[in-house]
Design a protein around this motif. Structure first.
Motif, PDB file in Angstrom:
ATOM      1  N   ALA A  32      82.404  20.618  40.090  1.00  0.00           N
ATOM      2  CA  ALA A  32      80.953  20.791  40.454  1.00  0.00           C
ATOM      3  C   ALA A  32      80.816  21.098  41.631  1.00  0.00           C
ATOM      4  O   ALA A  32      81.679  20.215  42.816  1.00  0.00           O
ATOM      5  CB  ALA A  32      79.961  19.187  40.780  1.00  0.00           C
ATOM      6  N   THR A  33      79.953  21.901  41.971  1.00  0.00           N
ATOM      7  CA  THR A  33      79.860  22.604  43.453  1.00  0.00           C
ATOM      8  C   THR A  33      79.251  22.332  44.654  1.00  0.00           C
ATOM      9  O   THR A  33      79.268  22.242  45.735  1.00  0.00           O
ATOM     10  CB  THR A  33      80.624  24.287  43.216  1.00  0.00           C
ATOM     11  N   GLU A  34      77.769  21.555  43.586  1.00  0.00           N
ATOM     12  CA  GLU A  34      76.504  21.657  44.646  1.00  0.00           C
ATOM     13  C   GLU A  34      75.992  20.320  43.359  1.00  0.00           C
ATOM     14  O   GLU A  34      75.552  21.047  42.244  1.00  0.00           O
ATOM     15  CB  GLU A  34      75.925  22.835  44.727  1.00  0.00           C
ATOM     16  N   PRO A  35      75.519  19.579  44.140  1.00  0.00           N
ATOM     17  CA  PRO A  35      75.002  18.274  43.106  1.00  0.00           C
ATOM     18  C   PRO A  35      73.427  18.724  42.616  1.00  0.00           C
ATOM     19  O   PRO A  35      72.786  19.843  43.489  1.00  0.00           O
ATOM     20  CB  PRO A  35      75.542  17.022  43.882  1.00  0.00           C
ATOM     21  N   ALA A  36      73.284  18.012  41.285  1.00  0.00           N
ATOM     22  CA  ALA A  36      72.168  18.191  41.283  1.00  0.00           C
ATOM     23  C   ALA A  36      70.918  17.383  41.928  1.00  0.00           C
ATOM     24  O   ALA A  36      71.555  16.502  42.249  1.00  0.00           O
ATOM     25  CB  ALA A  36      71.251  18.051  39.713  1.00  0.00           C
ATOM     26  N   ARG A  37      69.470  18.071  42.373  1.00  0.00           N
ATOM     27  CA  ARG A  37      69.054  17.406  43.731  1.00  0.00           C
ATOM     28  C   ARG A  37      67.309  17.258  42.602  1.00  0.00           C
ATOM     29  O   ARG A  37      66.678  18.474  42.046  1.00  0.00           O
ATOM     30  CB  ARG A  37      68.770  18.697  44.482  1.00  0.00           C
ATOM     31  N   THR A  38      67.353  15.843  43.252  1.00  0.00           N
ATOM     32  CA  THR A  38      66.217  15.496  41.978  1.00  0.00           C
ATOM     33  C   THR A  38      64.819  14.469  43.160  1.00  0.00           C
ATOM     34  O   THR A  38      65.336  14.159  43.566  1.00  0.00           O
ATOM     35  CB  THR A  38      66.555  14.143  40.936  1.00  0.00           C
ATOM     36  N   TRP A  39      64.249  14.565  42.513  1.00  0.00           N
ATOM     37  CA  TRP A  39      62.819  14.562  43.180  1.00  0.00           C
ATOM     38  C   TRP A  39      62.286  13.347  42.437  1.00  0.00           C
ATOM     39  O   TRP A  39      61.486  12.678  40.886  1.00  0.00           O
ATOM     40  CB  TRP A  39      61.387  15.574  43.487  1.00  0.00           C
ATOM     41  N   VAL A  40      62.733  11.525  42.807  1.00  0.00           N
ATOM     42  CA  VAL A  40      62.332  10.823  41.587  1.00  0.00           C
ATOM     43  C   VAL A  40      60.638  10.007  42.858  1.00  0.00           C
ATOM     44  O   VAL A  40      61.263   9.434  43.862  1.00  0.00           O
ATOM     45  CB  VAL A  40      63.093   9.846  42.318  1.00  0.00           C
ATOM     46  N   TYR A  41      59.923   9.786  41.448  1.00  0.00           N
ATOM     47  CA  TYR A  41      58.358   9.382  42.864  1.00  0.00           C
ATOM     48  C   TYR A  41      57.623   8.557  41.777  1.00  0.00           C
ATOM     49  O   TYR A  41      58.345   8.321  40.621  1.00  0.00           O
ATOM     50  CB  TYR A  41      57.068  10.641  42.324  1.00  0.00           C
ATOM     51  N   PRO A  42      57.334   7.921  42.476  1.00  0.00           N
ATOM     52  CA  PRO A  42      56.203   7.083  41.329  1.00  0.00           C
ATOM     53  C   PRO A  42      55.179   7.779  40.657  1.00  0.00           C
ATOM     54  O   PRO A  42      54.824   8.377  40.868  1.00  0.00           O
ATOM     55  CB  PRO A  42      55.161   6.253  42.420  1.00  0.00           C
ATOM     56  N   VAL A  91      61.181  10.807  51.594  1.00  0.00           N
ATOM     57  CA  VAL A  91      59.791  11.488  51.730  1.00  0.00           C
ATOM     58  C   VAL A  91      58.336  10.851  51.201  1.00  0.00           C
ATOM     59  O   VAL A  91      57.663  11.041  50.475  1.00  0.00           O
ATOM     60  CB  VAL A  91      59.959  12.890  51.290  1.00  0.00           C
ATOM     61  N   GLY A  92      57.503  10.386  51.386  1.00  0.00           N
ATOM     62  CA  GLY A  92      56.909   9.565  51.678  1.00  0.00           C
ATOM     63  C   GLY A  92      56.939   8.222  50.677  1.00  0.00           C
ATOM     64  O   GLY A  92      57.973   7.366  50.676  1.00  0.00           O
ATOM     65  N   PRO A  93      56.595   8.232  48.953  1.00  0.00           N
ATOM     66  CA  PRO A  93      56.784   7.019  48.480  1.00  0.00           C
ATOM     67  C   PRO A  93      57.584   7.533  47.402  1.00  0.00           C
ATOM     68  O   PRO A  93      58.346   6.975  47.129  1.00  0.00           O
ATOM     69  CB  PRO A  93      55.413   6.755  47.578  1.00  0.00           C
ATOM     70  N   GLY A  94      58.117   8.880  47.459  1.00  0.00           N
ATOM     71  CA  GLY A  94      59.103   9.264  46.992  1.00  0.00           C
ATOM     72  C   GLY A  94      60.600   9.331  47.529  1.00  0.00           C
ATOM     73  O   GLY A  94      60.867   9.328  48.488  1.00  0.00           O
ATOM     74  N   TYR A  95      61.923   9.340  46.310  1.00  0.00           N
ATOM     75  CA  TYR A  95      63.410   9.391  47.180  1.00  0.00           C
ATOM     76  C   TYR A  95      63.405  11.273  46.498  1.00  0.00           C
ATOM     77  O   TYR A  95      63.923  11.749  45.250  1.00  0.00           O
ATOM     78  CB  TYR A  95      63.916   8.853  46.398  1.00  0.00           C
ATOM     79  N   TRP A  96      64.075  11.782  47.580  1.00  0.00           N
ATOM     80  CA  TRP A  96      65.512  12.402  46.828  1.00  0.00           C
ATOM     81  C   TRP A  96      67.050  11.438  46.208  1.00  0.00           C
ATOM     82  O   TRP A  96      67.357  10.841  46.993  1.00  0.00           O
ATOM     83  CB  TRP A  96      65.777  13.016  48.218  1.00  0.00           C
ATOM     84  N   ALA A  97      67.219  12.429  45.682  1.00  0.00           N
ATOM     85  CA  ALA A  97      68.510  12.134  44.853  1.00  0.00           C
ATOM     86  C   ALA A  97      69.201  13.339  44.340  1.00  0.00           C
ATOM     87  O   ALA A  97      69.047  13.870  43.775  1.00  0.00           O
ATOM     88  CB  ALA A  97      68.255  11.213  43.753  1.00  0.00           C
TER      89      ALA A  97
END
Length: 132
Positions: A32-42, A91-97
């Motif tokens: 892995a050279t760059e992680p997968a970026r996921t938006w976790v939100y309600p 960011v607001g109610p969501g999170y970057w993972a």
């Protein structure tokens, strides 16, 4: 023999299982050279993601209110593999993972919150929730 030539045939397609997939960028050797970026939100939040994400991961109810940045979410994915998301910012109610593992997620998945210890702030670990 089809003498009339090709015809356009249409029909409804049945719904298949809703599976969400994300994967990190890898080099020629599979590292892995760059992680997968996921938006976790309600789940009910209609606001949009603040930037591009590899996947958009809705979570049921007020589960994210228990989370803080730098915590981890652990779960068993749709293929039975143990996976972990690292929360890197809010960011607001969501999170970057971020994740360095290819992951397949399906509705109804049980999530476990792993709290990262903060010096001087005792917190409980292992809160479980459910994905939408």
């Amino acid at each position: 023999m089809d003498l009339g030539g090709p015809k356009l045939r249409t029909g409804e397609i049945g719904l298949g299982p809703a599976v969400l997939k994300w994967r990190p960028k890898r080099d020629a050797y599979g590292k892995a050279t760059e992680p997968a970026r996921t938006w976790v939100y309600p789940e009910g939040d209609a606001s949009s993601c603040p930037a591009h994400a590899h996947a958009y991961f809705p979570v049921k109810g007020d589960w994210l209110e228990q989370v803080t940045a730098h915590d981890k979410i652990e779960f068993t994915d749709a293929r039975g593999a143990l996976r972990r998301l690292h929360l890197v910012g809010q960011v607001g109610p969501g999170y970057w993972a971020e994740s360095i593992q290819t992951t397949y997620v399906k509705p109804g998945l049980k999530l476990f919150l792993l709290r990262v210890p903060v010096p001087g702030h005792p917190r409980a670990a292992g809160y479980a929730g459910k994905l939408c």
